[in-house]
Design a protein around this motif. Structure first.
Motif, PDB file in Angstrom:
ATOM      1  N   ILE A   5      16.486  45.896  59.443  1.00  0.00           N
ATOM      2  CA  ILE A   5      17.892  45.563  59.215  1.00  0.00           C
ATOM      3  C   ILE A   5      18.025  44.723  57.953  1.00  0.00           C
ATOM      4  O   ILE A   5      17.246  43.796  57.726  1.00  0.00           O
ATOM      5  CB  ILE A   5      18.487  44.800  60.419  1.00  0.00           C
ATOM      6  N   LEU A   6      19.023  45.053  57.137  1.00  0.00           N
ATOM      7  CA  LEU A   6      19.310  44.311  55.920  1.00  0.00           C
ATOM      8  C   LEU A   6      20.745  43.780  55.977  1.00  0.00           C
ATOM      9  O   LEU A   6      21.698  44.565  55.865  1.00  0.00           O
ATOM     10  CB  LEU A   6      19.126  45.198  54.692  1.00  0.00           C
ATOM     11  N   PRO A   7      20.948  42.474  56.142  1.00  0.00           N
ATOM     12  CA  PRO A   7      22.300  41.908  56.103  1.00  0.00           C
ATOM     13  C   PRO A   7      22.790  41.817  54.652  1.00  0.00           C
ATOM     14  O   PRO A   7      22.031  41.454  53.760  1.00  0.00           O
ATOM     15  CB  PRO A   7      22.127  40.501  56.702  1.00  0.00           C
ATOM     16  N   ILE A   8      24.042  42.164  54.439  1.00  0.00           N
ATOM     17  CA  ILE A   8      24.668  42.047  53.125  1.00  0.00           C
ATOM     18  C   ILE A   8      26.004  41.318  53.288  1.00  0.00           C
ATOM     19  O   ILE A   8      26.834  41.720  54.102  1.00  0.00           O
ATOM     20  CB  ILE A   8      24.913  43.414  52.473  1.00  0.00           C
ATOM     21  N   GLN A   9      26.183  40.258  52.538  1.00  0.00           N
ATOM     22  CA  GLN A   9      27.438  39.511  52.578  1.00  0.00           C
ATOM     23  C   GLN A   9      28.154  39.659  51.240  1.00  0.00           C
ATOM     24  O   GLN A   9      27.538  39.601  50.181  1.00  0.00           O
ATOM     25  CB  GLN A   9      27.190  38.028  52.871  1.00  0.00           C
ATOM     26  N   VAL A  10      29.476  39.863  51.304  1.00  0.00           N
ATOM     27  CA  VAL A  10      30.279  40.055  50.100  1.00  0.00           C
ATOM     28  C   VAL A  10      31.384  38.997  50.062  1.00  0.00           C
ATOM     29  O   VAL A  10      32.060  38.763  51.063  1.00  0.00           O
ATOM     30  CB  VAL A  10      30.916  41.456  50.057  1.00  0.00           C
ATOM     31  N   GLU A  11      31.528  38.363  48.911  1.00  0.00           N
ATOM     32  CA  GLU A  11      32.605  37.386  48.724  1.00  0.00           C
ATOM     33  C   GLU A  11      33.317  37.678  47.414  1.00  0.00           C
ATOM     34  O   GLU A  11      32.686  37.994  46.408  1.00  0.00           O
ATOM     35  CB  GLU A  11      32.066  35.957  48.720  1.00  0.00           C
ATOM     36  N   CYS A  12      34.645  37.573  47.423  1.00  0.00           N
ATOM     37  CA  CYS A  12      35.453  37.824  46.233  1.00  0.00           C
ATOM     38  C   CYS A  12      36.213  36.564  45.845  1.00  0.00           C
ATOM     39  O   CYS A  12      36.808  35.901  46.707  1.00  0.00           O
ATOM     40  CB  CYS A  12      36.451  38.956  46.485  1.00  0.00           C
ATOM     41  N   THR A  13      36.185  36.236  44.555  1.00  0.00           N
ATOM     42  CA  THR A  13      36.941  35.095  44.052  1.00  0.00           C
ATOM     43  C   THR A  13      37.756  35.531  42.842  1.00  0.00           C
ATOM     44  O   THR A  13      37.460  36.538  42.199  1.00  0.00           O
ATOM     45  CB  THR A  13      36.015  33.926  43.659  1.00  0.00           C
ATOM     46  N   LEU A  14      38.785  34.737  42.537  1.00  0.00           N
ATOM     47  CA  LEU A  14      39.648  35.011  41.393  1.00  0.00           C
ATOM     48  C   LEU A  14      39.526  33.879  40.386  1.00  0.00           C
ATOM     49  O   LEU A  14      39.729  32.716  40.726  1.00  0.00           O
ATOM     50  CB  LEU A  14      41.108  35.159  41.846  1.00  0.00           C
ATOM     51  N   ASN A  15      39.138  34.234  39.171  1.00  0.00           N
ATOM     52  CA  ASN A  15      38.963  33.253  38.092  1.00  0.00           C
ATOM     53  C   ASN A  15      37.996  32.124  38.475  1.00  0.00           C
ATOM     54  O   ASN A  15      38.143  30.986  38.056  1.00  0.00           O
ATOM     55  CB  ASN A  15      40.316  32.660  37.678  1.00  0.00           C
ATOM     56  N   GLY A  16      37.001  32.479  39.301  1.00  0.00           N
ATOM     57  CA  GLY A  16      35.943  31.540  39.664  1.00  0.00           C
ATOM     58  C   GLY A  16      36.342  30.448  40.621  1.00  0.00           C
ATOM     59  O   GLY A  16      35.520  29.583  40.958  1.00  0.00           O
ATOM     60  N   LEU A  17      37.598  30.467  41.102  1.00  0.00           N
ATOM     61  CA  LEU A  17      38.083  29.358  41.939  1.00  0.00           C
ATOM     62  C   LEU A  17      38.644  29.841  43.270  1.00  0.00           C
ATOM     63  O   LEU A  17      38.151  29.470  44.332  1.00  0.00           O
ATOM     64  CB  LEU A  17      39.167  28.571  41.183  1.00  0.00           C
ATOM     65  N   HIS A  18      39.674  30.652  43.211  1.00  0.00           N
ATOM     66  CA  HIS A  18      40.392  31.039  44.414  1.00  0.00           C
ATOM     67  C   HIS A  18      39.616  32.114  45.178  1.00  0.00           C
ATOM     68  O   HIS A  18      39.240  33.142  44.625  1.00  0.00           O
ATOM     69  CB  HIS A  18      41.782  31.567  44.044  1.00  0.00           C
ATOM     70  N   VAL A  19      39.368  31.876  46.477  1.00  0.00           N
ATOM     71  CA  VAL A  19      38.699  32.861  47.320  1.00  0.00           C
ATOM     72  C   VAL A  19      39.729  33.862  47.804  1.00  0.00           C
ATOM     73  O   VAL A  19      40.733  33.504  48.435  1.00  0.00           O
ATOM     74  CB  VAL A  19      38.001  32.200  48.518  1.00  0.00           C
ATOM     75  N   LEU A  20      39.508  35.138  47.504  1.00  0.00           N
ATOM     76  CA  LEU A  20      40.445  36.189  47.866  1.00  0.00           C
ATOM     77  C   LEU A  20      40.235  36.636  49.310  1.00  0.00           C
ATOM     78  O   LEU A  20      39.101  36.674  49.801  1.00  0.00           O
ATOM     79  CB  LEU A  20      40.277  37.389  46.935  1.00  0.00           C
ATOM     80  N   GLN A  21      41.327  36.978  49.963  1.00  0.00           N
ATOM     81  CA  GLN A  21      41.236  37.515  51.314  1.00  0.00           C
ATOM     82  C   GLN A  21      40.452  38.816  51.268  1.00  0.00           C
ATOM     83  O   GLN A  21      40.679  39.662  50.399  1.00  0.00           O
ATOM     84  CB  GLN A  21      42.632  37.752  51.888  1.00  0.00           C
ATOM     85  N   TYR A  22      39.542  38.999  52.221  1.00  0.00           N
ATOM     86  CA  TYR A  22      38.650  40.162  52.170  1.00  0.00           C
ATOM     87  C   TYR A  22      39.408  41.431  52.540  1.00  0.00           C
ATOM     88  O   TYR A  22      39.952  41.542  53.633  1.00  0.00           O
ATOM     89  CB  TYR A  22      37.466  39.958  53.121  1.00  0.00           C
ATOM     90  N   PRO A  23      39.454  42.425  51.636  1.00  0.00           N
ATOM     91  CA  PRO A  23      40.150  43.688  51.932  1.00  0.00           C
ATOM     92  C   PRO A  23      39.214  44.711  52.552  1.00  0.00           C
ATOM     93  O   PRO A  23      38.030  44.772  52.221  1.00  0.00           O
ATOM     94  CB  PRO A  23      40.616  44.144  50.550  1.00  0.00           C
ATOM     95  N   THR A  24      39.743  45.557  53.425  1.00  0.00           N
ATOM     96  CA  THR A  24      38.905  46.543  54.115  1.00  0.00           C
ATOM     97  C   THR A  24      38.370  47.606  53.168  1.00  0.00           C
ATOM     98  O   THR A  24      37.305  48.186  53.417  1.00  0.00           O
ATOM     99  CB  THR A  24      39.714  47.236  55.226  1.00  0.00           C
ATOM    100  N   TRP A  25      39.064  47.878  52.071  1.00  0.00           N
ATOM    101  CA  TRP A  25      38.599  48.944  51.197  1.00  0.00           C
ATOM    102  C   TRP A  25      37.290  48.604  50.494  1.00  0.00           C
ATOM    103  O   TRP A  25      36.567  49.498  50.075  1.00  0.00           O
ATOM    104  CB  TRP A  25      39.670  49.329  50.176  1.00  0.00           C
ATOM    105  N   ILE A  26      36.959  47.324  50.380  1.00  0.00           N
ATOM    106  CA  ILE A  26      35.659  46.973  49.799  1.00  0.00           C
ATOM    107  C   ILE A  26      34.540  47.336  50.770  1.00  0.00           C
ATOM    108  O   ILE A  26      33.493  47.866  50.372  1.00  0.00           O
ATOM    109  CB  ILE A  26      35.610  45.482  49.424  1.00  0.00           C
ATOM    110  N   SER A  27      34.730  47.082  52.063  1.00  0.00           N
ATOM    111  CA  SER A  27      33.689  47.429  53.036  1.00  0.00           C
ATOM    112  C   SER A  27      33.478  48.935  53.100  1.00  0.00           C
ATOM    113  O   SER A  27      32.348  49.409  53.213  1.00  0.00           O
ATOM    114  CB  SER A  27      34.054  46.879  54.425  1.00  0.00           C
ATOM    115  N   ASP A  28      34.573  49.712  53.006  1.00  0.00           N
ATOM    116  CA  ASP A  28      34.429  51.174  53.011  1.00  0.00           C
ATOM    117  C   ASP A  28      33.579  51.635  51.824  1.00  0.00           C
ATOM    118  O   ASP A  28      32.734  52.525  51.949  1.00  0.00           O
ATOM    119  CB  ASP A  28      35.804  51.840  52.947  1.00  0.00           C
TER     120      ASP A  28
END
Length: 376
Positions: free
Chosen positions: A129-152
């Protein structure tokens, strides 16, 4: 193939070729001023019920230590790429990084430098098993709400190397677990030596997508809009294919490259037999003319191989185990010089992650056949 290593050539190895094997394994004495690898160390007793271990008494119990290491790869998708969508009123770029968390099992008595860890094979954990975690930020500061289309999109990219998303009890946003069938959970070197050999385990990948734009408000408004989903999915797919396929997966061929395994296994399976043949040649030469210059050079080269492959050495081998030393040196050389596929070919849908069951079966078959030929 021009870069292919031929078994027959290895069996008839010459002094010059032995020199090349010794040179090809980086000298652990180099880089003396390099800072020691920062490590989190856990001491683990190795008990007698391990598949590769013999029966132990109290004096024979030895300890492995776990060394944890982090490696990062990155890529940037330029602002010009976002201009391909004429419907957007703003432009953006994306810097992506992938942190790879690896734990290495090495003998607690082994002295090593940071770069010595790169001599060890890396495989998956015992559950494949390989766990993969994804995080998105805007301009290096604001953490963006995780959208389902990235997981797809991530699921699609991982399926191209035959990894399947599995359900997990973890509720952490952006954390996924991928599993592949018949993966390597130990190094092939363990089967060649019939002893558990030190190796690394790819524990987790952490992907950080940092989006940069001068129009933050419009970007955040459009982040979850259905109308922009198709374009953004293609955009993220290009990011992940570049970041993972071309920059990350290529570093772990025993996990992600069936071609690498198929090309290297027929070579490495003969190494113990070749090492035995070289040992006999060395012994015969010393018995015939013990004080010759040739024998002196030969001994030095074997000592060099021994020193440079120290971190690869399994338990229950002695410092003067010539067969093991030569096997380690040739294994390192053969697996680093095999025809590793190009990064682009990793995402050819006709390819798959390695089938360790087939590989190990072939290793045992060749080793048994080679030993039978030797005995006869």
């Amino acid at each position: 193939m021009p870069n292919e290593i031929h078994v027959n050539g290895l069996i008839g190895i010459t002094q010059d070729e032995l020199n090349e094997i010794a040179k090809s394994v980086e000298d652990i004495s180099e880089g003396e001023n390099e800072e020691e690898e920062k490590e989190e160390v856990t001491l683990l007793p190795v008990y007698s019920n391990h598949v590769f271990n013999k029966e132990l008494n109290d004096k024979e119990i030895k300890l492995y230590k776990t060394v944890r290491r982090e490696i990062q790869t990155s890529c940037v998708i330029p602002e010009s790429k976002s201009k391909e969508n004429d419907g957007l009123s703003y432009t953006f770029s994306c810097k992506s990084t992938c942190d790879q968390f690896i734990s290495y099992q090495v003998l607690s008595t082994t002295k090593y430098k940071s770069f010595d860890l790169e001599k060890l094979d890396v495989v998956l954990n015992s559950n494949s098993i390989l766990p993969i975690q994804v995080e998105c930020t805007l301009n290096g500061l604001h953490v963006l709400q995780y959208p389902t289309w990235i997981s797809d999109t991530l699921h699609l990219v991982m399926s191209n190397v035959k990894f399947k998303n599995i359900s997990s009890s973890s509720k952490e946003e952006g954390l996924f677990h991928y599993q592949v069938q018949k993966a390597f959970v130990t190094t092939p070197l363990s089967y060649l030596l019939q002893l558990q050999a030190p190796h690394g385990v790819l524990d987790k990948l952490y992907i950080h997508l940092d989006w940069t734009t001068t129009n933050s408000k419009s970007f955040q408004t459009a982040w979850n809009l259905e109308s922009d989903r198709e374009f953004m999915s293609r955009y993220v797919e290009e990011i992940l294919v570049t970041l993972l396929g071309k920059r990350t997966f290529i570093s772990y061929p025993l996990v992600f490259s069936d071609i690498f395994v198929k090309r290297s296994v027929p070579i490495i399976s003969y190494l113990p037999r070749i090492a035995q043949s070289i040992q006999k040649m060395i012994k015969a030469s010393k018995d015939t003319c013990p004080e010759s210059e040739f024998n002196e050079r030969l001994s030095k080269q074997v000592k060099t191989i021994e020193k440079n492959t120290q971190i690869m050495r399994p338990m229950y081998t002695t410092e003067d185990d010539t067969v093991t030393n030569l096997t380690l040196g040739m294994y390192y050389t053969a697996t680093r010089k095999s025809n590793i596929p190009t990064s682009n070919s990793l995402f050819n849908k006709e390819l798959s992650s390695p089938n360790s069951l087939n590989a190990v079966t072939k290793i045992w078959s060749i080793m048994v056949s080679a030993q039978a030929d030797t005995d006869s």
